[in-house]
Enzyme design. Structure first.
Site, PDB file in Angstrom:
ATOM      1  N   MET A  74      54.444  73.250  42.987  1.00 47.00           N
ATOM      2  CA  MET A  74      54.396  71.756  42.241  1.00 47.00           C
ATOM      3  C   MET A  74      53.327  71.378  41.871  1.00 47.00           C
ATOM      4  O   MET A  74      52.880  70.113  42.308  1.00 47.00           O
ATOM      5  CB  MET A  74      55.113  71.063  43.444  1.00 47.00           C
ATOM      6  CG  MET A  74      56.603  71.334  43.898  1.00 47.00           C
ATOM      7  SD  MET A  74      57.852  71.344  42.601  1.00 47.00           S
ATOM      8  CE  MET A  74      57.836  69.250  42.545  1.00 47.00           C
TER       9      MET A  74
ATOM     10  N   HIS B 277      47.710  69.470  42.304  1.00 43.48           N
ATOM     11  CA  HIS B 277      49.179  69.230  42.899  1.00 43.48           C
ATOM     12  C   HIS B 277      49.809  68.085  42.338  1.00 43.48           C
ATOM     13  O   HIS B 277      49.142  66.880  42.301  1.00 43.48           O
ATOM     14  CB  HIS B 277      48.799  69.390  44.281  1.00 43.48           C
ATOM     15  CG  HIS B 277      50.177  69.994  44.851  1.00 43.48           C
ATOM     16  ND1 HIS B 277      51.291  69.182  45.403  1.00 43.48           N
ATOM     17  CD2 HIS B 277      50.602  71.258  45.547  1.00 43.48           C
ATOM     18  CE1 HIS B 277      52.167  69.843  45.919  1.00 43.48           C
ATOM     19  NE2 HIS B 277      51.871  70.814  46.001  1.00 43.48           N
ATOM     20  N   HIS B 278      50.953  68.124  41.923  1.00 47.42           N
ATOM     21  CA  HIS B 278      51.741  66.929  41.754  1.00 47.42           C
ATOM     22  C   HIS B 278      51.555  65.812  42.790  1.00 47.42           C
ATOM     23  O   HIS B 278      51.977  64.597  42.565  1.00 47.42           O
ATOM     24  CB  HIS B 278      53.044  67.138  41.398  1.00 47.42           C
ATOM     25  CG  HIS B 278      53.753  66.235  40.357  1.00 47.42           C
ATOM     26  ND1 HIS B 278      53.479  64.873  40.356  1.00 47.42           N
ATOM     27  CD2 HIS B 278      54.433  66.490  39.377  1.00 47.42           C
ATOM     28  CE1 HIS B 278      54.210  64.414  39.341  1.00 47.42           C
ATOM     29  NE2 HIS B 278      54.560  65.411  38.610  1.00 47.42           N
ATOM     30  N   SER B 279      51.402  65.874  44.269  1.00 47.94           N
ATOM     31  CA  SER B 279      51.478  65.174  45.168  1.00 47.94           C
ATOM     32  C   SER B 279      49.953  64.279  44.924  1.00 47.94           C
ATOM     33  O   SER B 279      50.059  63.217  45.903  1.00 47.94           O
ATOM     34  CB  SER B 279      51.467  65.861  46.729  1.00 47.94           C
ATOM     35  OG  SER B 279      50.174  66.895  46.584  1.00 47.94           O
TER      36      SER B 279
ATOM     37  N   GLU C  58      58.000  62.295  35.580  1.00 46.60           N
ATOM     38  CA  GLU C  58      58.061  61.086  36.264  1.00 46.60           C
ATOM     39  C   GLU C  58      59.316  60.341  36.180  1.00 46.60           C
ATOM     40  O   GLU C  58      59.887  59.638  36.938  1.00 46.60           O
ATOM     41  CB  GLU C  58      56.887  59.947  36.098  1.00 46.60           C
ATOM     42  CG  GLU C  58      55.772  60.597  36.915  1.00 46.60           C
ATOM     43  CD  GLU C  58      55.988  60.600  38.422  1.00 46.60           C
ATOM     44  OE1 GLU C  58      55.720  59.726  39.205  1.00 46.60           O
ATOM     45  OE2 GLU C  58      56.028  61.920  38.766  1.00 46.60           O
TER      46      GLU C  58
END
Length: 462
Positions: free
Chosen positions: A21, A138-140, A185
């Site tokens: 991710m 990271h997408h977090s 998104e």
């Protein structure tokens, strides 16, 4: 430590070996004319000499990463640059092909949760003398578009300037609403916004009924129910990446001659490429394939020829008919343009919050992918995600090195084994195609088919 919002934690919770991710980007740079053989080494030394690392690039999941790390961020006081910065050289003959193979392997590997979740790879050995920089984060921590914005902020318009700093040395900046909701998104943001709709959600019912009526009456609005293809199964952990640039003027000429938009032409390129690719694989469905397209809507001006409204920055996701069942490229372009206009027209009567909710209804089936048997037996809501990200509209430099390519590297999901993201750069559109290595064999052939599709449109409309 600081609390981790659920919108960050969801990307950590969803991650597995098969589902990395993180998002990334591959940049190509032409070294300055006065640079010597030590340019790359000097560049790395300047990267490592950074003593002001942004908190964004110092945070990592708290220990233990398998439990508390999904709820809290912690921050490292020092950064191990020998780990986060990697220096590589391409094997001979040093073609773009070798660079893309290397990028494919890097993008398939998980980031270490015991360290801040980012890596930068500086690559030399390209036979044309350029250098490459591959970043992943990271997408977090950030979405894909925000990561591209960080990279752009580290660049300069001045070819003689020497005061650029790497992205991790930049102060944090909250992305604008328009930037925050691009790329993947609209899929993920829309899904997580449904619970916060409040009273505005009630307004969705009449709009949804109106949209459904238009779908069945006119047949020009694509429904969230696409044919099953080899692109819509389970994915493994290995990735394949392909990238290429096209001149914006070529696409603009076709759009102007055909009375369509640049995005319509891009979708027609994708449609033609997917059609030829699946024909080669003996896997083209009889029904037309569809694409989920994130859009920034000047709603009423787009759909009804009116001036921009206060909701002009609203962003959502529309599903567009790719007309892959049609043999003629010009006819596909006409059908794509009609489908795109109709989809935007449906969104024209919604508030920004309702746009997100309506988009969530379109993409909600993706949330069911973990349910056993769902991917195998259910039809996908759409076949492919195609995102167009605005980039710099003039030449950019990093301490004298000219930016010569900026290719997004996104995420693939179960049910969506390929992702196509493009970024505008000066006079070019830079396409980045990422796919599951097993589900999408010979992904690089799509680049040839994209060119063939554009050439066909030029012959008819150029």
């Amino acid at each position: 430590m600081s609390f981790m919002p659920p919108t960050d934690a969801m990307f950590l919770l969803a991650e597995s070996r098969e589902h990395p991710m993180h998002v990334g980007g591959l940049q190509l740079f032409e070294p300055p004319e006065d640079s010597g053989p030590e340019f790359v080494r000097e560049l790395l030394d300047s990267f490592r000499a950074t003593d002001n690392v942004s908190p964004l690039f110092r945070k990592r999941p708290a220990e233990p990463v398998s439990s508390l790390g999904n709820a809290w961020w912690t921050y490292d006081d020092t950064i191990d640059f020998d780990y986060h910065l990697r220096h590589s050289a391409l094997p001979q003959p040093g073609r773009i092909r070798e660079l893309l193979q290397l990028t494919s392997r890097w993008h398939g590997g998980l980031l270490d949760r015991h360290r801040p979740l980012w890596e930068t790879h500086v690559v030399e050995g390209l036979q044309d003398g350029r250098i490459a920089v591959y970043n992943k984060i990271h997408h977090s921590m950030v979405d894909g578009v925000s990561a591209l914005r960080l990279m752009q902020r580290s660049l300069s318009k001045d070819p003689d300037g020497r005061d650029c700093v790497p992205p991790w040395a930049l102060p944090s900046r909250k992305p604008s609403k328009d930037v925050e909701q691009r790329g993947l998104e609209p899929v993920l943001g829309a899904l997580r916004s449904v619970g916060a709709l409040g009273g505005e959600a009630a307004g969705l019912l009449p709009v949804a009924l109106k949209a459904a009526g238009q779908m069945f009456r006119d047949g020009d609005v694509a429904m969230p129910r696409a044919p099953k293809t080899i692109l819509n199964g389970r994915v493994g952990g290995a990735r394949r990446f392909a990238a290429q640039s096209w001149e914006i003027d070529r696409i603009k000429r076709v759009a102007k001659s055909s009375a369509t938009t640049m995005n319509d032409v891009v979708l027609a390129m994708v449609s033609g490429a997917l059609r030829e690719y699946l024909l080669e694989q003996h896997a083209l469905p009889d029904e037309p394939m569809t694409a989920m397209v994130p859009v920034s809507l000047a709603l009423r001006s787009e759909s009804a020829g009116q001036s921009s409204s206060k909701d002009g920055n609203a962003v959502g996701a529309v599903i567009v008919n790719l007309a892959t069942d049609v043999d003629s490229g010009p006819t596909r372009l006409e059908e794509i343009a009609l489908s795109s206009r109709s989809a935007k027209k449906v969104l024209g009567g919604l508030t920004p919050t309702q746009i997100l909710a309506y988009s969530a209804l379109q993409v909600f089936p993706l949330a069911l992918a973990p349910v056993p048997g769902y991917i195998k037996y259910a039809r996908p809501p759409f076949n492919v995600i195609v995102s167009n990200v605005p980039g710099p509209n003039e030449p950019m430099y990093y301490n004298g090195a000219r930016l010569d390519g900026m290719y997004p590297v996104s995420i693939v999901l179960d049910g969506q084994a390929i992702n196509i993201t493009l970024c505008s750069r000066d006079a070019y559109l830079d396409f980045g195609l990422i796919g599951c290595r097993k589900s999408v064999p010979h992904l690089q052939r799509l680049l040839t088919h994209l060119e063939t599709a554009l050439s066909e449109l030029e012959s008819a409309w150029g």
